[in-house]
Design a protein around this motif. Structure first.
Motif, PDB file in Angstrom:
ATOM      1  N   LEU A  56       0.838  -1.209   0.000  1.00 10.26           N
ATOM      2  CA  LEU A  56       0.000   0.000   0.000  1.00 10.26           C
ATOM      3  C   LEU A  56       0.868   1.252   0.000  1.00 10.26           C
ATOM      4  CD1 LEU A  56      -2.838  -1.043   2.476  1.00 10.26           C
ATOM      5  CD2 LEU A  56      -3.159  -0.370   0.084  1.00 10.26           C
ATOM      6  N   VAL A  57       1.942   1.216   0.783  1.00 11.73           N
ATOM      7  CA  VAL A  57       2.869   2.361   0.812  1.00 11.73           C
ATOM      8  C   VAL A  57       3.411   2.624  -0.589  1.00 11.73           C
ATOM      9  CG1 VAL A  57       5.144   3.119   1.624  1.00 11.73           C
ATOM     10  CG2 VAL A  57       3.494   2.161   3.249  1.00 11.73           C
ATOM     11  N   ASP A  58       3.805   1.576  -1.283  1.00 13.36           N
ATOM     12  CA  ASP A  58       4.346   1.745  -2.646  1.00 13.36           C
ATOM     13  C   ASP A  58       3.298   2.355  -3.579  1.00 13.36           C
ATOM     14  OD1 ASP A  58       6.800   0.701  -1.952  1.00 13.36           O
ATOM     15  OD2 ASP A  58       6.351  -1.322  -2.664  1.00 13.36           O
ATOM     16  N   VAL A  59       2.060   1.901  -3.456  1.00 12.35           N
ATOM     17  CA  VAL A  59       0.989   2.440  -4.312  1.00 12.35           C
ATOM     18  C   VAL A  59       0.786   3.929  -4.000  1.00 12.35           C
ATOM     19  CG1 VAL A  59      -1.496   2.362  -4.771  1.00 12.35           C
ATOM     20  CG2 VAL A  59      -0.189   0.240  -4.655  1.00 12.35           C
ATOM     21  N   ILE A  60       0.799   4.278  -2.723  1.00 10.21           N
ATOM     22  CA  ILE A  60       0.582   5.677  -2.327  1.00 10.21           C
ATOM     23  C   ILE A  60       1.724   6.564  -2.826  1.00 10.21           C
ATOM     24  CG2 ILE A  60       0.438   7.242  -0.345  1.00 10.21           C
ATOM     25  CD1 ILE A  60      -0.931   4.754   1.138  1.00 10.21           C
ATOM     26  N   LEU A  61       2.949   6.115  -2.646  1.00 11.99           N
ATOM     27  CA  LEU A  61       4.090   6.937  -3.089  1.00 11.99           C
ATOM     28  C   LEU A  61       4.065   7.156  -4.599  1.00 11.99           C
ATOM     29  CD1 LEU A  61       6.996   5.558  -0.849  1.00 11.99           C
ATOM     30  CD2 LEU A  61       5.621   7.621  -0.505  1.00 11.99           C
ATOM     31  N   ALA A  62       3.558   6.161  -5.321  1.00 15.74           N
ATOM     32  CA  ALA A  62       3.491   6.283  -6.789  1.00 15.74           C
ATOM     33  C   ALA A  62       2.404   7.261  -7.237  1.00 15.74           C
ATOM     34  CB  ALA A  62       3.250   4.901  -7.406  1.00 15.74           C
ATOM     35  N   LEU A  63       1.581   7.733  -6.303  1.00 17.34           N
ATOM     36  CA  LEU A  63       0.546   8.720  -6.665  1.00 17.34           C
ATOM     37  C   LEU A  63       1.113  10.140  -6.735  1.00 17.34           C
ATOM     38  CD1 LEU A  63      -2.420   7.553  -4.376  1.00 17.34           C
ATOM     39  CD2 LEU A  63      -2.065   7.042  -6.802  1.00 17.34           C
ATOM     40  N   ARG A  64       2.306  10.314  -6.163  1.00 15.80           N
ATOM     41  CA  ARG A  64       2.901  11.652  -6.085  1.00 15.80           C
ATOM     42  C   ARG A  64       2.967  12.320  -7.466  1.00 15.80           C
ATOM     43  NH1 ARG A  64       6.549  14.459  -2.576  1.00 15.80           N
ATOM     44  NH2 ARG A  64       7.758  15.920  -3.774  1.00 15.80           N
ATOM     45  N   GLY A  65       2.394  13.496  -7.564  1.00 18.57           N
ATOM     46  CA  GLY A  65       2.435  14.239  -8.820  1.00 18.57           C
ATOM     47  C   GLY A  65       1.464  13.723  -9.869  1.00 18.57           C
ATOM     48  N   ARG A  66       0.730  12.665  -9.568  1.00 12.96           N
ATOM     49  CA  ARG A  66      -0.168  12.053 -10.557  1.00 12.96           C
ATOM     50  C   ARG A  66      -1.625  12.135 -10.150  1.00 12.96           C
ATOM     51  NH1 ARG A  66      -1.172   7.332 -11.974  1.00 12.96           N
ATOM     52  NH2 ARG A  66      -0.601   6.422  -9.967  1.00 12.96           N
ATOM     53  N   ALA A  67      -1.881  12.020  -8.833  1.00 15.41           N
ATOM     54  CA  ALA A  67      -3.264  12.054  -8.348  1.00 15.41           C
ATOM     55  C   ALA A  67      -3.438  13.279  -7.459  1.00 15.41           C
ATOM     56  CB  ALA A  67      -3.579  10.784  -7.571  1.00 15.41           C
ATOM     57  N   GLN A  68      -4.608  13.862  -7.552  1.00 13.04           N
ATOM     58  CA  GLN A  68      -4.884  15.064  -6.751  1.00 13.04           C
ATOM     59  C   GLN A  68      -5.483  14.714  -5.391  1.00 13.04           C
ATOM     60  OE1 GLN A  68      -5.371  15.085 -10.326  1.00 13.04           O
ATOM     61  NE2 GLN A  68      -3.323  15.954  -9.987  1.00 13.04           N
ATOM     62  N   GLY A  69      -5.944  13.462  -5.248  1.00 15.83           N
ATOM     63  CA  GLY A  69      -6.512  13.054  -3.966  1.00 15.83           C
ATOM     64  C   GLY A  69      -6.717  11.556  -3.933  1.00 15.83           C
ATOM     65  N   ALA A  70      -7.058  11.061  -2.746  1.00 15.11           N
ATOM     66  CA  ALA A  70      -7.274   9.614  -2.605  1.00 15.11           C
ATOM     67  C   ALA A  70      -8.325   9.339  -1.537  1.00 15.11           C
ATOM     68  CB  ALA A  70      -5.963   8.919  -2.221  1.00 15.11           C
ATOM     69  N   LEU A  71      -9.031   8.236  -1.742  1.00 14.02           N
ATOM     70  CA  LEU A  71      -9.875   7.651  -0.698  1.00 14.02           C
ATOM     71  C   LEU A  71      -9.175   6.384  -0.266  1.00 14.02           C
ATOM     72  CD1 LEU A  71     -13.407   7.506  -2.389  1.00 14.02           C
ATOM     73  CD2 LEU A  71     -12.369   9.425  -1.178  1.00 14.02           C
ATOM     74  N   ILE A  72      -9.134   6.126   1.024  1.00 10.36           N
ATOM     75  CA  ILE A  72      -8.531   4.858   1.456  1.00 10.36           C
ATOM     76  C   ILE A  72      -9.352   4.201   2.552  1.00 10.36           C
ATOM     77  CG2 ILE A  72      -6.932   6.014   3.071  1.00 10.36           C
ATOM     78  CD1 ILE A  72      -4.942   3.620   2.288  1.00 10.36           C
ATOM     79  N   ASN A  73      -9.674   2.933   2.301  1.00  9.85           N
ATOM     80  CA  ASN A  73     -10.116   2.053   3.362  1.00  9.85           C
ATOM     81  C   ASN A  73      -8.930   1.138   3.622  1.00  9.85           C
ATOM     82  OD1 ASN A  73     -11.158   0.235   5.127  1.00  9.85           O
ATOM     83  ND2 ASN A  73     -13.035  -0.175   3.961  1.00  9.85           N
ATOM     84  N   ALA A  74      -8.152   1.492   4.609  1.00 14.63           N
ATOM     85  CA  ALA A  74      -6.916   0.749   4.883  1.00 14.63           C
ATOM     86  C   ALA A  74      -7.175  -0.477   5.752  1.00 14.63           C
ATOM     87  CB  ALA A  74      -5.889   1.669   5.535  1.00 14.63           C
ATOM     88  N   GLY A  75      -8.442  -0.788   6.004  1.00 13.58           N
ATOM     89  CA  GLY A  75      -8.759  -1.961   6.815  1.00 13.58           C
ATOM     90  C   GLY A  75      -8.070  -1.862   8.167  1.00 13.58           C
ATOM     91  N   ALA A  76      -7.563  -2.974   8.644  1.00 14.48           N
ATOM     92  CA  ALA A  76      -6.966  -3.005   9.985  1.00 14.48           C
ATOM     93  C   ALA A  76      -5.737  -2.100  10.102  1.00 14.48           C
ATOM     94  CB  ALA A  76      -6.603  -4.440  10.344  1.00 14.48           C
ATOM     95  N   TYR A  77      -5.067  -1.808   8.984  1.00 13.41           N
ATOM     96  CA  TYR A  77      -3.895  -0.913   9.062  1.00 13.41           C
ATOM     97  C   TYR A  77      -4.281   0.497   9.516  1.00 13.41           C
ATOM     98  CZ  TYR A  77      -1.443  -4.493   6.324  1.00 13.41           C
ATOM     99  OH  TYR A  77      -0.892  -5.669   5.873  1.00 13.41           O
ATOM    100  N   SER A  78      -5.547   0.839   9.354  1.00 14.97           N
ATOM    101  CA  SER A  78      -6.003   2.174   9.775  1.00 14.97           C
ATOM    102  C   SER A  78      -5.731   2.410  11.258  1.00 14.97           C
ATOM    103  CB  SER A  78      -7.518   2.315   9.574  1.00 14.97           C
ATOM    104  OG  SER A  78      -7.905   1.777   8.342  1.00 14.97           O
ATOM    105  N   HIS A  79      -5.725   1.322  12.006  1.00 20.65           N
ATOM    106  CA  HIS A  79      -5.596   1.447  13.457  1.00 20.65           C
ATOM    107  C   HIS A  79      -4.141   1.460  13.915  1.00 20.65           C
ATOM    108  CE1 HIS A  79      -9.824   0.583  13.163  1.00 20.65           C
ATOM    109  NE2 HIS A  79      -9.584  -0.593  12.634  1.00 20.65           N
ATOM    110  N   THR A  80      -3.237   1.177  13.005  1.00 22.90           N
ATOM    111  CA  THR A  80      -1.831   0.977  13.428  1.00 22.90           C
ATOM    112  C   THR A  80      -0.779   1.644  12.549  1.00 22.90           C
ATOM    113  OG1 THR A  80      -1.689  -1.047  12.095  1.00 22.90           O
ATOM    114  CG2 THR A  80      -2.353  -1.308  14.407  1.00 22.90           C
ATOM    115  N   SER A  81      -1.096   1.956  11.301  1.00 22.87           N
ATOM    116  CA  SER A  81      -0.019   2.181  10.332  1.00 22.87           C
ATOM    117  C   SER A  81       0.430   3.640  10.179  1.00 22.87           C
ATOM    118  CB  SER A  81      -0.406   1.642   8.958  1.00 22.87           C
ATOM    119  OG  SER A  81       0.665   1.845   8.055  1.00 22.87           O
ATOM    120  N   LEU A  82       1.481   3.975  10.912  1.00 23.98           N
ATOM    121  CA  LEU A  82       2.112   5.273  10.675  1.00 23.98           C
ATOM    122  C   LEU A  82       2.754   5.302   9.301  1.00 23.98           C
ATOM    123  CD1 LEU A  82       3.846   6.032  14.079  1.00 23.98           C
ATOM    124  CD2 LEU A  82       1.819   7.118  13.115  1.00 23.98           C
TER     125      LEU A  82
END
Ligand code: DQA
Length: 146
Positions: A56-82
């Motif tokens: 997921l981190v790799d997908v997010i970093l690849a959005l840099r300069g390409r996407a203006q925004g994102a929606l994320i349902n990070a599932g269980a990572y939402s509770h833990t993932s800095l």
């Protein structure tokens, strides 16, 4: 405007995964409805589902300069993932945190999210339609930014 719609672990099993909590719609059903909303809103969507935090981190970093925004349902990572929160900051992509269930009405360990403090908005408890609501909210916010 390009918006990424990201889903984390086990969300590929929507429709059959604990339907009493997450409903009967599949991720493909949700994506099909979102594409119609995207046409109405005149935005481009790209979808990704990954079960690994690093993926997921790799997908997010690849959005840099390409996407203006994102929606994320990070599932269980939402509770833990800095790492996921940091990735959005590094990519400079504003995001909405999204959950099908009302995480604040569930077990105590689900009532805390590490993503929400960096999100432009947070939406939970509306089931599959929450994806559409979150998209509308994010596009309105981004449009208002000019
Ligand atoms: C979820 C809630 C999380 O606590 C859980 O780990 C999920 C799904 C939701 O959409 O309600 O995987 O993000």
């Amino acid at each position: 405007m390009r918006i990424a719609v990201l889903n984390g672990p086990s969300l590929n099993l929507l429709g059959t995964r604990e339907p009493a909590i997450y409903g009967h719609e599949t991720l493909a059903d949700i994506e099909a409805r979102m594409r119609k909303v995207a046409t109405e809103l005149r935005v481009e969507l790209e979808f990704a589902q990954r079960s690994g935090e690093g993926e997921l981190v790799d997908v997010i970093l690849a959005l840099r300069g390409r996407a203006q925004g994102a929606l994320i349902n990070a599932g269980a990572y939402s509770h833990t993932s800095l790492a996921i929160r940091d990735a959005f900051a590094a990519a400079e992509v504003p995001f909405v945190e999204l959950h099908l269930s009302n995480i604040f009405a569930r077990e105590p360990e689900r009532r805390h999210t590490v993503l929400a403090s960096s999100a432009v908005g947070m939406l939970c408890g509306f089931g599959p339609i929450g994806y559409e609501l979150a998209l509308r909210g994010l596009v309105a916010k981004l449009g208002a930014r000019g």
